[in-house]
Design an enzyme around this catalytic site. Structure first.
Site, PDB file in Angstrom:
ATOM      1  N   THR A 113       6.504 -14.643   3.708  1.00 23.26           N
ATOM      2  CA  THR A 113       5.446 -14.601   2.899  1.00 23.26           C
ATOM      3  C   THR A 113       5.991 -15.502   1.587  1.00 23.26           C
ATOM      4  O   THR A 113       6.951 -15.337   1.020  1.00 23.26           O
ATOM      5  CB  THR A 113       5.444 -13.299   2.345  1.00 23.26           C
ATOM      6  OG1 THR A 113       4.290 -13.080   1.162  1.00 23.26           O
ATOM      7  CG2 THR A 113       6.518 -12.413   1.877  1.00 23.26           C
ATOM      8  N   GLU A 151       0.854  -1.047   0.125  1.00 20.60           N
ATOM      9  CA  GLU A 151       0.065   0.015   0.047  1.00 20.60           C
ATOM     10  C   GLU A 151       0.695   1.233   0.062  1.00 20.60           C
ATOM     11  O   GLU A 151       0.503   2.167  -0.311  1.00 20.60           O
ATOM     12  CB  GLU A 151      -0.969   0.233   1.120  1.00 20.60           C
ATOM     13  CG  GLU A 151      -2.085  -0.902   1.228  1.00 20.60           C
ATOM     14  CD  GLU A 151      -1.830  -2.471   1.315  1.00 20.60           C
ATOM     15  OE1 GLU A 151      -0.616  -2.813   2.068  1.00 20.60           O
ATOM     16  OE2 GLU A 151      -2.348  -3.230   0.734  1.00 20.60           O
ATOM     17  N   HIS A 165       4.544 -14.644  -1.290  1.00 15.45           N
ATOM     18  CA  HIS A 165       4.436 -13.600  -2.433  1.00 15.45           C
ATOM     19  C   HIS A 165       5.214 -12.477  -2.147  1.00 15.45           C
ATOM     20  O   HIS A 165       4.970 -11.350  -2.501  1.00 15.45           O
ATOM     21  CB  HIS A 165       3.023 -13.290  -2.619  1.00 15.45           C
ATOM     22  CG  HIS A 165       2.243 -12.599  -1.316  1.00 15.45           C
ATOM     23  ND1 HIS A 165       2.073 -13.266  -0.280  1.00 15.45           N
ATOM     24  CD2 HIS A 165       1.918 -11.513  -1.348  1.00 15.45           C
ATOM     25  CE1 HIS A 165       1.440 -12.457   0.696  1.00 15.45           C
ATOM     26  NE2 HIS A 165       1.198 -11.196  -0.068  1.00 15.45           N
ATOM     27  N   VAL A 171       9.700  -5.926   3.958  1.00 18.41           N
ATOM     28  CA  VAL A 171       9.190  -7.153   3.363  1.00 18.41           C
ATOM     29  C   VAL A 171      10.305  -8.144   3.527  1.00 18.41           C
ATOM     30  O   VAL A 171      11.550  -8.261   3.124  1.00 18.41           O
ATOM     31  CB  VAL A 171       9.135  -6.829   1.777  1.00 18.41           C
ATOM     32  CG1 VAL A 171       8.319  -8.082   1.240  1.00 18.41           C
ATOM     33  CG2 VAL A 171       8.301  -5.462   1.565  1.00 18.41           C
TER      34      VAL A 171
HETATM   35  N1  INI Z   1       3.825  -6.563   3.633  1.00 17.86           N
HETATM   36  C1  INI Z   1       4.813  -5.845   4.179  1.00 17.86           C
HETATM   37  O1  INI Z   1       5.046  -4.667   4.191  1.00 17.86           O
HETATM   38  N2  INI Z   1       6.109  -6.786   4.387  1.00 17.86           N
HETATM   39  C2  INI Z   1       5.784  -8.157   4.082  1.00 17.86           C
HETATM   40  O2  INI Z   1       6.774  -8.797   4.636  1.00 17.86           O
HETATM   41  C3  INI Z   1       4.556  -8.802   3.737  1.00 17.86           C
HETATM   42  N3  INI Z   1       4.419 -10.092   3.611  1.00 17.86           N
HETATM   43  O3  INI Z   1       5.014 -11.054   4.362  1.00 17.86           O
HETATM   44  O4  INI Z   1       3.484 -10.620   3.114  1.00 17.86           O
HETATM   45  C4  INI Z   1       3.412  -7.836   3.387  1.00 17.86           C
HETATM   46  N4  INI Z   1       2.388  -8.254   3.002  1.00 17.86           N
HETATM   47  C5  INI Z   1       1.083  -7.556   3.163  1.00 17.86           C
HETATM   48  C6  INI Z   1       1.018  -6.695   1.840  1.00 17.86           C
HETATM   49  O5  INI Z   1       1.967  -5.527   1.925  1.00 17.86           O
HETATM   50  C7  INI Z   1      -0.439  -5.703   1.923  1.00 17.86           C
HETATM   51  O6  INI Z   1      -0.435  -5.238   2.957  1.00 17.86           O
HETATM   52  C8  INI Z   1      -1.414  -7.024   1.870  1.00 17.86           C
HETATM   53  O7  INI Z   1      -1.255  -7.771   0.727  1.00 17.86           O
HETATM   54  C9  INI Z   1      -2.907  -6.235   1.387  1.00 17.86           C
HETATM   55  O8  INI Z   1      -2.846  -5.609   0.295  1.00 17.86           O
END
Ligand code: INI
Length: 157
Positions: free
Chosen positions: A90, A62, A92, A85
């Site tokens: 994750t 976001e 993805h 991240v």
């Molecule tokens: N968001 C992150 O900031 N870091 C991550 O490691 C992460 N993982 O691991 O999935 C992550 N996922 C959430 C993503 O940014 C969104 O908020 C979500 O997919 C909703 O759109």
């Protein structure tokens, strides 16, 4: 003596500079340390607390939208993005990290406002901890210096 004209930004802001910091809440334990390193560095380089705005969003995915919206207001001299991240947490990773980095770059290119990429993309939690104020420095502090240099640089061009 060279006649070449060199333009570069200093690391001290003498004029008022408003900066927005966008923080992803995901992996908040890490991002909190990036945020405090970033704020500390900005203040030590001459940015006033009242000129700082912190905006929190769900995660790194976001961050670009929020950064772009902030940059487009024309209120801020720079926008700093902070997030973490982590591949191990994750499946993805590549999608989230790729979308975030591309979106942050596009936000800067489309608005003409420096949007600094202070989002960690690491293979492990340990690597993230190392870059959030331990043995590999603090990426939030690095992002603060980049924002300052870009503000100072763009004021001269
Ligand atoms: N968001 C992150 O900031 N870091 C991550 O490691 C992460 N993982 O691991 O999935 C992550 N996922 C959430 C993503 O940014 C969104 O908020 C979500 O997919 C909703 O759109």
């Amino acid at each position: 003596m060279s006649a070449i004209k060199i333009i570069e930004g200093s690391l001290v802001l003498r004029e008022k500079s408003r900066i927005a910091i966008v923080c992803g809440r995901f992996n908040g334990f890490i991002v909190d340390h990036l945020e405090s390193g970033c704020i500390d560095t900005l203040k030590r380089h001459g940015v006033a607390e009242e000129d700082l705005t912190i905006v929190r969003c769900p995660g790194a995915f976001e961050i670009p939208l929020v950064a772009r919206r902030l940059a487009a207001t024309g209120t801020y001299d720079a926008v700093i993005t902070l997030g973490a991240v982590i591949r191990g947490s994750t499946p993805h990773f590549d999608h989230v990290a790729g979308a975030c980095s591309r979106g942050v770059a596009a936000a800067a290119a489309d608005t003409g406002v420096p949007v600094v990429f202070g989002v960690l993309t690491t293979d492990s939690i340990e690597q993230a901890v190392e870059r959030a104020g331990t043995k590999a420095g603090n990426k939030g502090a690095d992002a603060a210096l980049t924002a300052i240099e870009m503000i100072a640089l763009l004021r001269q061009i």
